[in-house]
Scaffold this active site. Structure first.
Site, PDB file in Angstrom:
ATOM      1  N   THR A  46      -9.536   4.793  -2.702  1.00  0.00           N
ATOM      2  CA  THR A  46      -8.764   3.798  -1.947  1.00  0.00           C
ATOM      3  C   THR A  46      -7.338   3.644  -2.452  1.00  0.00           C
ATOM      4  OG1 THR A  46      -9.483   2.090  -3.490  1.00  0.00           O
ATOM      5  CG2 THR A  46     -10.828   2.388  -1.499  1.00  0.00           C
ATOM      6  N   HIS A  96      17.501  -7.024  -6.110  1.00  0.00           N
ATOM      7  CA  HIS A  96      16.171  -6.495  -6.423  1.00  0.00           C
ATOM      8  C   HIS A  96      16.018  -6.199  -7.912  1.00  0.00           C
ATOM      9  CE1 HIS A  96      15.359  -6.442  -2.221  1.00  0.00           C
ATOM     10  NE2 HIS A  96      16.428  -5.698  -2.005  1.00  0.00           N
ATOM     11  N   CYS A 113      -6.885   7.913  -5.810  1.00  0.00           N
ATOM     12  CA  CYS A 113      -8.338   7.733  -5.948  1.00  0.00           C
ATOM     13  C   CYS A 113      -8.888   7.550  -4.535  1.00  0.00           C
ATOM     14  CB  CYS A 113      -8.701   6.593  -6.907  1.00  0.00           C
ATOM     15  SG  CYS A 113      -8.324   4.928  -6.341  1.00  0.00           S
ATOM     16  N   ARG A 166      -9.413   8.228   0.935  1.00  0.00           N
ATOM     17  CA  ARG A 166     -10.321   7.769   1.984  1.00  0.00           C
ATOM     18  C   ARG A 166      -9.634   6.838   2.974  1.00  0.00           C
ATOM     19  NH1 ARG A 166     -15.022   6.409  -2.507  1.00  0.00           N
ATOM     20  NH2 ARG A 166     -15.669   8.563  -2.867  1.00  0.00           N
ATOM     21  N   ARG A 190      14.737  -9.233  -9.664  1.00  0.00           N
ATOM     22  CA  ARG A 190      13.308  -9.467  -9.394  1.00  0.00           C
ATOM     23  C   ARG A 190      12.428  -8.475 -10.141  1.00  0.00           C
ATOM     24  NH1 ARG A 190      15.052 -10.280  -3.135  1.00  0.00           N
ATOM     25  NH2 ARG A 190      15.953 -12.341  -3.419  1.00  0.00           N
TER      26      ARG A 190
HETATM   27  C1  RB5 Z   1     -14.877   6.265  -6.620  1.00  0.00           C
HETATM   28  O1  RB5 Z   1     -16.097   6.288  -5.930  1.00  0.00           O
HETATM   29  C2  RB5 Z   1     -14.026   5.117  -6.086  1.00  0.00           C
HETATM   30  O2  RB5 Z   1     -14.583   3.908  -6.448  1.00  0.00           O
HETATM   31  C3  RB5 Z   1     -12.601   5.228  -6.616  1.00  0.00           C
HETATM   32  O3  RB5 Z   1     -12.072   6.463  -6.258  1.00  0.00           O
HETATM   33  C4  RB5 Z   1     -11.611   4.211  -6.106  1.00  0.00           C
HETATM   34  O4  RB5 Z   1     -11.632   4.116  -4.723  1.00  0.00           O
HETATM   35  C5  RB5 Z   1     -11.611   2.913  -6.778  1.00  0.00           C
HETATM   36  O5  RB5 Z   1     -10.785   2.037  -6.527  1.00  0.00           O
END
Ligand code: RB5
Length: 150
Positions: free
Chosen positions: A73, A139, A71, A115, A142
């Site tokens: 982030t 491991h 996604c 991103r 855990r």
């Molecule tokens: C989408 O805009 C963004 O919020 C999503 O891709 C992600 O980064 C969420 O955690």
């Protein structure tokens, strides 16, 4: 089988990961956004993870089935994936975190942020994750404790 999913914000990196899997002749199935239009990341995580869980090979001793999610982030999609029973999703940012996710945490899913992590580093993370085995031993205890929290 690699189950690859993304929302719209992870779509371009997902395409790069798919190109990499194709170049390695690795089988994959694609989930979530397929054309860059808005797609909610929890739904992409759910589809890819449920398909992984339904695949019997995913639970064999030396399974080569994994989930890779992207996604913006990597955060939201990893939070969603970790809500699904049986999924151990790790948010990774580079080859080191990807290696440790497999070696120590036996992650059956890695999540990346388009991103956050550039294409080259993301591909090296995927490569390292796919070529690393779980270390087991201490491991394993855990990881079992983690699964006991479900
Ligand atoms: C989408 O805009 C963004 O919020 C999503 O891709 C992600 O980064 C969420 O955690």
């Amino acid at each position: 089988m690699i189950f690859v999913g993304s929302d719209h914000a992870g779509y371009r990196l997902k395409r790069e990961i798919i190109k990499y899997l194709e170049s390695r002749d690795l089988s994959f199935k694609e989930y979530g956004c397929i054309d860059g239009s808005p797609y909610d990341y929890p739904l992409a995580a759910e589809d890819a993870c449920r398909a992984f869980l339904e695949n019997k090979e995913s639970f064999s001793e030396k399974s080569t089935s994994f989930v890779i999610l992207v996604c913006g982030t990597g955060i939201g999609i990893s939070m969603a994936a970790n809500k699904i029973k049986g999924i151990r999703a790790a948010l990774v940012t580079d080859a080191f975190t990807a290696e440790m996710a497999r070696l120590h945490n036996n992650a059956n899913c890695i999540c990346l942020g388009e991103r956050v992590t550039g294409v080259g580093v993301a591909i090296s993370a995927v490569e390292k994750y796919l070529s690393t085995d779980f270390e087991g031993g201490r491991h394993e205890r855990r990881v079992n404790q983690i699964m006991g929290l479900e």
